[in-house]
Design a protein around this motif. Structure first.
Motif, PDB file in Angstrom:
ATOM      1  N   ASP A  72       0.876  -1.160   0.000  1.00 41.58           N
ATOM      2  CA  ASP A  72       0.000   0.000   0.000  1.00 41.58           C
ATOM      3  C   ASP A  72       0.919   1.216   0.000  1.00 41.58           C
ATOM      4  O   ASP A  72       1.453   1.594   1.050  1.00 41.58           O
ATOM      5  CB  ASP A  72      -0.915  -0.022   1.227  1.00 41.58           C
ATOM      6  N   ASN A  73       1.108   1.812  -1.146  1.00 43.38           N
ATOM      7  CA  ASN A  73       2.048   2.933  -1.244  1.00 43.38           C
ATOM      8  C   ASN A  73       1.545   4.174  -0.505  1.00 43.38           C
ATOM      9  O   ASN A  73       2.343   5.016  -0.112  1.00 43.38           O
ATOM     10  CB  ASN A  73       2.351   3.243  -2.705  1.00 43.38           C
ATOM     11  N   ALA A  74       0.245   4.266  -0.318  1.00 46.82           N
ATOM     12  CA  ALA A  74      -0.296   5.391   0.442  1.00 46.82           C
ATOM     13  C   ALA A  74       0.045   5.273   1.934  1.00 46.82           C
ATOM     14  O   ALA A  74       0.141   6.274   2.638  1.00 46.82           O
ATOM     15  CB  ALA A  74      -1.799   5.476   0.264  1.00 46.82           C
ATOM     16  N   LYS A  75       0.240   4.040   2.392  1.00 49.70           N
ATOM     17  CA  LYS A  75       0.568   3.789   3.801  1.00 49.70           C
ATOM     18  C   LYS A  75       2.044   3.434   3.997  1.00 49.70           C
ATOM     19  O   LYS A  75       2.464   3.143   5.123  1.00 49.70           O
ATOM     20  CB  LYS A  75      -0.299   2.661   4.357  1.00 49.70           C
ATOM     21  N   ASN A  76       2.811   3.437   2.894  1.00 52.25           N
ATOM     22  CA  ASN A  76       4.241   3.100   2.978  1.00 52.25           C
ATOM     23  C   ASN A  76       4.468   1.757   3.653  1.00 52.25           C
ATOM     24  O   ASN A  76       5.390   1.599   4.481  1.00 52.25           O
ATOM     25  CB  ASN A  76       5.025   4.192   3.720  1.00 52.25           C
ATOM     26  N   THR A  77       3.658   0.787   3.296  1.00 54.65           N
ATOM     27  CA  THR A  77       3.724  -0.511   3.963  1.00 54.65           C
ATOM     28  C   THR A  77       3.616  -1.648   2.960  1.00 54.65           C
ATOM     29  O   THR A  77       2.812  -1.581   2.021  1.00 54.65           O
ATOM     30  CB  THR A  77       2.602  -0.640   5.007  1.00 54.65           C
ATOM     31  N   ALA A  78       4.416  -2.668   3.181  1.00 56.64           N
ATOM     32  CA  ALA A  78       4.341  -3.905   2.420  1.00 56.64           C
ATOM     33  C   ALA A  78       3.858  -5.019   3.342  1.00 56.64           C
ATOM     34  O   ALA A  78       4.054  -4.968   4.560  1.00 56.64           O
ATOM     35  CB  ALA A  78       5.689  -4.260   1.829  1.00 56.64           C
ATOM     36  N   TYR A  79       3.242  -6.020   2.725  1.00 63.35           N
ATOM     37  CA  TYR A  79       2.653  -7.111   3.497  1.00 63.35           C
ATOM     38  C   TYR A  79       3.042  -8.455   2.903  1.00 63.35           C
ATOM     39  O   TYR A  79       3.311  -8.575   1.707  1.00 63.35           O
ATOM     40  CB  TYR A  79       1.126  -7.004   3.487  1.00 63.35           C
ATOM     41  N   LEU A  80       3.020  -9.462   3.749  1.00 60.88           N
ATOM     42  CA  LEU A  80       3.146 -10.837   3.293  1.00 60.88           C
ATOM     43  C   LEU A  80       2.083 -11.651   4.002  1.00 60.88           C
ATOM     44  O   LEU A  80       2.163 -11.878   5.208  1.00 60.88           O
ATOM     45  CB  LEU A  80       4.530 -11.412   3.584  1.00 60.88           C
ATOM     46  N   GLN A  81       1.069 -12.039   3.240  1.00 59.91           N
ATOM     47  CA  GLN A  81       0.019 -12.910   3.770  1.00 59.91           C
ATOM     48  C   GLN A  81       0.455 -14.349   3.579  1.00 59.91           C
ATOM     49  O   GLN A  81       0.739 -14.766   2.448  1.00 59.91           O
ATOM     50  CB  GLN A  81      -1.296 -12.657   3.047  1.00 59.91           C
ATOM     51  N   MET A  82       0.511 -15.091   4.662  1.00 59.17           N
ATOM     52  CA  MET A  82       0.985 -16.472   4.619  1.00 59.17           C
ATOM     53  C   MET A  82      -0.141 -17.398   5.069  1.00 59.17           C
ATOM     54  O   MET A  82      -0.590 -17.305   6.217  1.00 59.17           O
ATOM     55  CB  MET A  82       2.209 -16.630   5.521  1.00 59.17           C
ATOM     56  N   ASN A  83      -0.593 -18.243   4.164  1.00 66.22           N
ATOM     57  CA  ASN A  83      -1.648 -19.204   4.452  1.00 66.22           C
ATOM     58  C   ASN A  83      -1.115 -20.624   4.346  1.00 66.22           C
ATOM     59  O   ASN A  83      -0.050 -20.857   3.778  1.00 66.22           O
ATOM     60  CB  ASN A  83      -2.813 -19.012   3.476  1.00 66.22           C
ATOM     61  N   SER A  84      -1.874 -21.557   4.878  1.00 64.54           N
ATOM     62  CA  SER A  84      -1.505 -22.974   4.815  1.00 64.54           C
ATOM     63  C   SER A  84      -0.068 -23.197   5.242  1.00 64.54           C
ATOM     64  O   SER A  84       0.709 -23.891   4.586  1.00 64.54           O
ATOM     65  CB  SER A  84      -1.724 -23.513   3.395  1.00 64.54           C
ATOM     66  N   LEU A  85       0.283 -22.605   6.355  1.00 64.14           N
ATOM     67  CA  LEU A  85       1.676 -22.656   6.818  1.00 64.14           C
ATOM     68  C   LEU A  85       2.100 -24.068   7.181  1.00 64.14           C
ATOM     69  O   LEU A  85       1.304 -24.866   7.695  1.00 64.14           O
ATOM     70  CB  LEU A  85       1.858 -21.709   7.995  1.00 64.14           C
TER      71      LEU A  85
END
Length: 115
Positions: A72-85
Motif C-alpha cells: 500500500d504505497n499510500a501507507k508506505n507498507t508492504a505485506y506478506l500474507q501467509m496461508n496454509s503454513l
C-alpha cells in the motif's frame, strides 16, 4: 531510514499469519519490495517480490499458491500474507527495499510453525 516489521509469531500447521513492513525515511513508492527468510543453518532465501508500483509479483516455488505479497504505497507498507503454513516455513523473515543500488532491510521477525 527505517523498515519496521510486525506480525510474526507462533502458529499451528495449516494456519495463517500476515507480516507487515512499515517504511519511513525514503520514497517508498520508488522501491521494489521483497520478503526473505532464513531458517537455522540455512542461507537467506527470497520468498516473494513485488515491483514498486505493485503490478508485478514473483514467488519462490516453495510458497506459490500459499503466500501473497502486497503493498500500500499510500501507507508506505508492504505485506506478506501467509496461508496454509507448514513447519518448513519456520524461519526469521525479513523485508527488503531496493532501488537503484540502494538496499534497506527490516529487523527480522520470527515465524514458527509448530503444533
Amino acid at each position: 531510514v527505517r523498515l519496521v516489521q510486525s506480525g510474526g509469531g507462533l502458529v499451528q500447521p495449516g494456519g495463517s499469519l500476515r507480516l507487515s513492513c512499515a517504511a519511513s525515511g525514503f520514497t517508498f513508492s520508488r522501491f521494489a519490495m521483497s520478503w526473505y527468510r532464513q531458517a537455522p543453518g540455512k542461507e537467506r532465501e527470497m520468498v516473494a517480490f513485488i515491483s514498486s508500483g505493485g503490478g508485478y509479483t514473483n514467488y519462490a516455488d516453495s510458497v506459490k499458491g500459499r503466500f501473497t505479497i502486497s503493498r500500500d504505497n499510500a501507507k508506505n507498507t508492504a505485506y506478506l500474507q501467509m496461508n496454509s503454513l507448514k513447519p518448513e516455513d519456520t524461519a526469521v523473515y525479513y523485508c527488503k527495499a531496493a532501488s537503484a543500488g540502494l538496499v534497506y532491510w527490516g529487523q527480522g521477525t520470527q515465524v514458527t510453525v509448530s503444533s
